[in-house]
Design a protein around this motif. Sequence first.
Motif, PDB file in Angstrom:
ATOM      1  N   SER A  23       0.830  -1.213   0.000  1.00  0.00           N
ATOM      2  CA  SER A  23       0.000   0.000   0.000  1.00  0.00           C
ATOM      3  C   SER A  23       0.862   1.260   0.000  1.00  0.00           C
ATOM      4  O   SER A  23       0.535   2.263  -0.655  1.00  0.00           O
ATOM      5  CB  SER A  23      -0.948   0.007   1.197  1.00  0.00           C
ATOM      6  N   ILE A  69       2.239   1.869  -3.563  1.00  0.00           N
ATOM      7  CA  ILE A  69       1.224   2.442  -4.447  1.00  0.00           C
ATOM      8  C   ILE A  69       0.996   3.919  -4.107  1.00  0.00           C
ATOM      9  O   ILE A  69       0.966   4.781  -4.989  1.00  0.00           O
ATOM     10  CB  ILE A  69      -0.089   1.648  -4.347  1.00  0.00           C
ATOM     11  N   SER A 109      -8.060  -1.565  -9.959  1.00  0.00           N
ATOM     12  CA  SER A 109      -7.794  -1.069  -8.616  1.00  0.00           C
ATOM     13  C   SER A 109      -6.488  -0.278  -8.502  1.00  0.00           C
ATOM     14  O   SER A 109      -6.043   0.363  -9.439  1.00  0.00           O
ATOM     15  CB  SER A 109      -7.810  -2.268  -7.648  1.00  0.00           C
ATOM     16  N   GLY A 110      -5.865  -0.326  -7.317  1.00  0.00           N
ATOM     17  CA  GLY A 110      -4.626   0.410  -7.083  1.00  0.00           C
ATOM     18  C   GLY A 110      -3.481  -0.085  -7.940  1.00  0.00           C
ATOM     19  O   GLY A 110      -2.523   0.642  -8.180  1.00  0.00           O
ATOM     20  N   LEU A 136      -3.808   2.254 -10.774  1.00  0.00           N
ATOM     21  CA  LEU A 136      -3.581   3.644 -10.365  1.00  0.00           C
ATOM     22  C   LEU A 136      -2.115   3.944 -10.106  1.00  0.00           C
ATOM     23  O   LEU A 136      -1.651   5.058 -10.342  1.00  0.00           O
ATOM     24  CB  LEU A 136      -4.382   3.955  -9.095  1.00  0.00           C
ATOM     25  N   ALA A 137      -1.369   2.944  -9.636  1.00  0.00           N
ATOM     26  CA  ALA A 137       0.033   3.160  -9.258  1.00  0.00           C
ATOM     27  C   ALA A 137       0.910   3.584 -10.424  1.00  0.00           C
ATOM     28  O   ALA A 137       1.970   4.166 -10.216  1.00  0.00           O
ATOM     29  CB  ALA A 137       0.601   1.891  -8.616  1.00  0.00           C
TER      30      ALA A 137
END
Length: 312
Positions: free
Chosen positions: A168, A171, A195-196, A199-200
């Motif tokens: 987490s 990210i 998801s993330g 986005l990362a």
Amino acid sequence: MASYLDFEKNIQQIDEDIVNAQIKGDTEAVSILKKNLEKEISKTYKNLNDFQRLQLARHPDRPYALDYIELILNTPHEIHGDRVFRDDPAIVCFMGYLGERKIIVIGEQKGRGTKDKIARNFGMPHPEGYRKALRVARLAEKFQIPILFLIDTPGAYPGIGAEERGQSEAIARNLYELSDLKIPTIAIVIGEGGSGGALAIGVADKLAMMKNSVFSVISPEGCAAILWNDPAKSEAATKAMKVTADDLKSQGLIDDVIEEPINGAHRNKEAAAIAIADYIEKSLNELENIDVRELSANRMQKILKIGAYQEI
């Protein structure tokens, strides 16, 4: 051998008929069947629903990041490792030339074949993958080289080891750092943006999606499991979530939709690569004329416009 989805049954039948006619040497039948094939392709792909686009985004023959890198980059050189833990094969980084322009490409790679899929963790990066992406992004900023991010992942890897190494945080760090890069950046969802994990490497001056790609905070199966306790209702979840390129463009969450060949990128990888290359050239010509401070400020304003919030 080509792979066919459920809604491509008629296309598959005509393809098989063409092969049989070619074996028999019946050129007249081949000509007629090819015309029928064009009509069937046009009818099928012009009326796709959201769930069918999700299936296309996950198509096993769909071009992955390495396919596009091979097709659009001249003299590509791969960059490895996060300089902290290890090299994550789920994230690939290349430096090369797009025409005469130097560019760095950072992409998520799902892998083909059982061994490659396992080696690349099915395109689900570990934290060291995102740290590698950030290291390369900083390298690009140092030498003033624009970046292209190619997004294609079901999500960041949720395993215990990844969490222990700060998934987490990795990210979140990328979201923070990429939002303030002093170079032009472009992100394109080429398949599945989950998801993330998406986005990362999805913070950029231009965020685009291929026509048959999807972008969402959770997979439709995950959404169906949470809302209805039934992953089988993924089709209903896909429709409700509005995950397609056209939906996200209408909501102002992405900048552009890149058109694919009429029968999908998986049937014509070269044409899909040309569409991506043209979009990159057009976008960089626009972005490189903007002062870096204004570029950074515009990027931040675009991020702040997403969603609704109230300061207390």
